[in-house]
Design a protein around this motif. Structure first.
Motif, PDB file in Angstrom:
ATOM      1  N   ARG A  39       0.825  -1.210   0.000  1.00 54.83           N
ATOM      2  CA  ARG A  39       0.000   0.000   0.000  1.00 54.83           C
ATOM      3  C   ARG A  39       0.858   1.259   0.000  1.00 54.83           C
ATOM      4  O   ARG A  39       0.597   2.210  -0.742  1.00 54.83           O
ATOM      5  CB  ARG A  39      -0.944  -0.009   1.199  1.00 54.83           C
ATOM      6  N   LEU A  40       1.881   1.282   0.822  1.00 55.61           N
ATOM      7  CA  LEU A  40       2.752   2.453   0.865  1.00 55.61           C
ATOM      8  C   LEU A  40       3.410   2.698  -0.492  1.00 55.61           C
ATOM      9  O   LEU A  40       3.526   3.841  -0.953  1.00 55.61           O
ATOM     10  CB  LEU A  40       3.819   2.276   1.947  1.00 55.61           C
ATOM     11  N   HIS A  41       3.837   1.623  -1.121  1.00 52.99           N
ATOM     12  CA  HIS A  41       4.468   1.746  -2.437  1.00 52.99           C
ATOM     13  C   HIS A  41       3.507   2.374  -3.450  1.00 52.99           C
ATOM     14  O   HIS A  41       3.912   3.185  -4.291  1.00 52.99           O
ATOM     15  CB  HIS A  41       4.924   0.371  -2.922  1.00 52.99           C
ATOM     16  N   GLY A  42       2.227   2.019  -3.355  1.00 52.97           N
ATOM     17  CA  GLY A  42       1.255   2.562  -4.292  1.00 52.97           C
ATOM     18  C   GLY A  42       0.844   3.987  -3.998  1.00 52.97           C
ATOM     19  O   GLY A  42       0.502   4.736  -4.920  1.00 52.97           O
ATOM     20  N   TRP A  43       0.867   4.375  -2.738  1.00 46.69           N
ATOM     21  CA  TRP A  43       0.420   5.717  -2.360  1.00 46.69           C
ATOM     22  C   TRP A  43       1.494   6.785  -2.517  1.00 46.69           C
ATOM     23  O   TRP A  43       1.195   7.940  -2.814  1.00 46.69           O
ATOM     24  CB  TRP A  43      -0.035   5.717  -0.904  1.00 46.69           C
ATOM     25  N   LEU A  44       2.747   6.420  -2.281  1.00 42.38           N
ATOM     26  CA  LEU A  44       3.820   7.405  -2.168  1.00 42.38           C
ATOM     27  C   LEU A  44       4.600   7.547  -3.473  1.00 42.38           C
ATOM     28  O   LEU A  44       4.553   6.668  -4.347  1.00 42.38           O
ATOM     29  CB  LEU A  44       4.762   7.007  -1.041  1.00 42.38           C
ATOM     30  N   PRO A  45       5.335   8.646  -3.628  1.00 47.03           N
ATOM     31  CA  PRO A  45       6.181   8.803  -4.817  1.00 47.03           C
ATOM     32  C   PRO A  45       7.238   7.712  -4.890  1.00 47.03           C
ATOM     33  O   PRO A  45       7.557   7.059  -3.894  1.00 47.03           O
ATOM     34  CB  PRO A  45       6.825  10.179  -4.608  1.00 47.03           C
ATOM     35  N   ASP A  46       7.787   7.544  -6.075  1.00 48.11           N
ATOM     36  CA  ASP A  46       8.869   6.577  -6.229  1.00 48.11           C
ATOM     37  C   ASP A  46      10.062   6.993  -5.370  1.00 48.11           C
ATOM     38  O   ASP A  46      10.379   8.182  -5.248  1.00 48.11           O
ATOM     39  CB  ASP A  46       9.306   6.494  -7.692  1.00 48.11           C
ATOM     40  N   PRO A  47      10.756   6.038  -4.785  1.00 54.83           N
ATOM     41  CA  PRO A  47      11.956   6.360  -4.001  1.00 54.83           C
ATOM     42  C   PRO A  47      13.116   6.742  -4.924  1.00 54.83           C
ATOM     43  O   PRO A  47      13.129   6.327  -6.094  1.00 54.83           O
ATOM     44  CB  PRO A  47      12.236   5.053  -3.261  1.00 54.83           C
ATOM     45  N   PRO A  48      14.053   7.520  -4.397  1.00 56.49           N
ATOM     46  CA  PRO A  48      14.073   8.039  -3.034  1.00 56.49           C
ATOM     47  C   PRO A  48      13.300   9.355  -2.927  1.00 56.49           C
ATOM     48  O   PRO A  48      13.526  10.276  -3.705  1.00 56.49           O
ATOM     49  CB  PRO A  48      15.563   8.265  -2.789  1.00 56.49           C
ATOM     50  N   ALA A  49      12.383   9.424  -1.988  1.00 56.05           N
ATOM     51  CA  ALA A  49      11.651  10.652  -1.702  1.00 56.05           C
ATOM     52  C   ALA A  49      11.864  11.004  -0.235  1.00 56.05           C
ATOM     53  O   ALA A  49      12.161  10.130   0.584  1.00 56.05           O
ATOM     54  CB  ALA A  49      10.163  10.472  -1.989  1.00 56.05           C
TER      55      ALA A  49
END
Length: 218
Positions: A39-49
């Motif tokens: 879920r975090l991977h889908g919600w947040l910008p691509d790393p590194p952020a």
């Protein structure tokens, strides 16, 4: 003058030793941990952020974010929670910065983050509309705000769990998605709500109350 944050910090300090016993807090079950990571991977910008984890607790989500390659700053009011978060990251060899501070006015730089993550914290805010406006200012243009919230099973009792002297809780018992959406929409350019009540793996078992993620961008 009594510090209204002192009884709140004391409450969460007392809870720190057993906080990770909840499946969605400790993430000890690999299935629960994998569900949150996805879920975090889908919600947040691509790393590194640069991600600000407000109300980070014992750092379980911060650990997932660091493992995904993000630069993480975690903030929590309770020193006991912060101590456990630091130990948790140190044990893995991953890095994150953790600071003691309240969520209403966190020790975080304006415009300094690509994303702000906050889980199960809105109910503790003294002035939710003002705090939401402030949180938006912590993001860079195009930044992402992720609020994982709900109207908890304890919502029948909306009394504050804190000792006398703490600030009142306008959203005690949690906040419905429609109310959080109404409060945040004037300050963002995009907003979407994802229901999470049926995703039992996230919570370590079935739940019957309202749970959701609100993802917004500025």
């Amino acid at each position: 003058m009594t510090d209204p944050h002192a009884p709140i910090a004391a409450y969460w300090d007392a809870a720190a030793d057993t906080f990770d016993d909840e499946p969605d807090h400790g993430l000890h079950d690999p299935a629960v941990r994998a569900a949150w990571a996805s879920r975090l991977h889908g919600w947040l910008p691509d790393p590194p952020a640069h991600v600000l984890d407000l109300g980070c607790g014992t750092g379980s989500l911060s650990l997932l974010l660091a493992h995904q390659g993000h630069h993480v700053t975690g903030i929590d009011l309770a020193p006991g929670m912060i101590a456990r978060a630091r130990a948790k990251l140190a044990a893995t060899g991953l890095e994150a910065a953790f600071h003691i501070g309240n969520a209403d006015t966190p020790p975080a730089r304006s415009g300094g983050y690509d994303a702000l993550l906050c889980r199960h914290l809105a109910w503790t805010l003294a002035d939710p509309p003002a705090t939401l406006r402030h949180w938006v200012t912590l993001l860079r243009p195009g930044g992402t705000l992720v609020l994982v919230e709900g109207r908890w099973r304890e919502a029948g009792d909306t009394a504050s769990p804190y000792e006398p002297g703490a600030h009142p809780l306008p959203w005690a018992g949690g906040v419905r998605a429609r109310d959080l959406t109404d409060a945040l929409r004037p300050h963002v350019t995009e907003l979407a709500v994802t229901p999470l009540s049926q995703e039992a793996t996230l919570w370590g078992g079935p739940v019957s109350d309202e749970r959701y993620a609100l993802v917004a961008r500025i």
